[in-house]
Design an enzyme around this catalytic site. Sequence first.
Site, mmCIF file in Angstrom:
data_model
loop_
_atom_site.group_PDB
_atom_site.id
_atom_site.type_symbol
_atom_site.label_atom_id
_atom_site.label_comp_id
_atom_site.label_asym_id
_atom_site.label_seq_id
_atom_site.Cartn_x
_atom_site.Cartn_y
_atom_site.Cartn_z
ATOM 1 N N LYS A 168 -14.739 -4.779 5.658
ATOM 2 C CA LYS A 168 -15.057 -3.367 5.882
ATOM 3 C C LYS A 168 -15.797 -2.790 4.686
ATOM 4 C CE LYS A 168 -10.441 -3.161 7.950
ATOM 5 N NZ LYS A 168 -9.880 -4.308 7.207
ATOM 6 N N HIS A 223 -14.841 1.670 7.150
ATOM 7 C CA HIS A 223 -13.397 1.771 6.905
ATOM 8 C C HIS A 223 -12.824 3.138 7.303
ATOM 9 C CE1 HIS A 223 -10.254 -0.375 4.226
ATOM 10 N NE2 HIS A 223 -9.659 0.296 5.178
ATOM 11 N N TYR A 270 -9.512 -3.928 -0.469
ATOM 12 C CA TYR A 270 -8.312 -4.714 -0.708
ATOM 13 C C TYR A 270 -8.384 -5.536 -1.990
ATOM 14 C CZ TYR A 270 -7.513 -3.698 4.275
ATOM 15 O OH TYR A 270 -7.365 -3.083 5.492
ATOM 16 N N ASP A 282 -8.147 -10.460 8.524
ATOM 17 C CA ASP A 282 -8.685 -9.117 8.314
ATOM 18 C C ASP A 282 -8.582 -8.750 6.836
ATOM 19 O OD1 ASP A 282 -9.294 -6.287 9.773
ATOM 20 O OD2 ASP A 282 -7.960 -5.984 8.063
#
Length: 273
Positions: free
Chosen positions: A76, A109, A51, A46
């Site tokens: 996402k 998200h 990120y 994931d």
Amino acid sequence: MISAPRLPLSDGSTIPQLGVGTYKVPAEVTTDLVAGALAAGYRHIDTAALYGNEAEVGEGLRASGLERDEVFVTTKVWNDDQGFDETLRAFDTSAAKLGLDRVDLYLIHWPIPSADRYVDTWRALQRLQEEGRATSIGVSNFSVPHLERLREETGVLPAVNQVELHPRFPQDALVDWHAAHEIVTESWAPLARGGLLGEPLLARIAEKHGKTPAQVVVRWHLDRGLVVFPKSVSLDRIRENGDVFDFVLDADDHEAIATLDTGERTGRNPDLD
């Protein structure tokens, strides 16, 4: 070797119930961590545009030597890229960084209701699924009113909703609503960002089963039928988190863990954005 069961999704696909989260995993260690987790038997990774490690996740996938269809990859779309055209462009960027022409699951998200763009964003995800670029589509941090609006305006509910969920914030009502509408619940912050690891009650249950408190909490998520991906920057800890398929919690354990419910979030409330 870790071998997690797969759960059915409403669109006919399946999803590994245990995965590896990469939130706040530094880019410089992500490739080795992903490759190591896959070598240990994990098959679900994931990540997200936010990120900042999608490229390194892709490198880890390739370094593993596994065939593409052996690994379930989620990413996402971030809040700044919501909107129909913007989301399609954001997907192209994420796919290029991952080095993939298809992701297994693409998520919105956050709903960000104040921006009022999540319905158009959802329509973009539907387009990506129709084109075969996202096998499954879902959301993250959506509450029931957000989900109901998607259904009313597009006729399609997400296959997955990824939300903050842990013994201090078990989200029972939302999990039940999901189950009634064939939405799989995924747990982020499954260990309450580490805040549960010193909990004496969990230590007692862990001693009873010959496990660690973290393993008890991961097992709690699995026993509830949730998808869970605890995050760590330690490969040894990732392996430990996956060593949870040789025991189950009994009714007394679940009853005791239920007393930890305080309604306490570690993150923000999506209804307030």
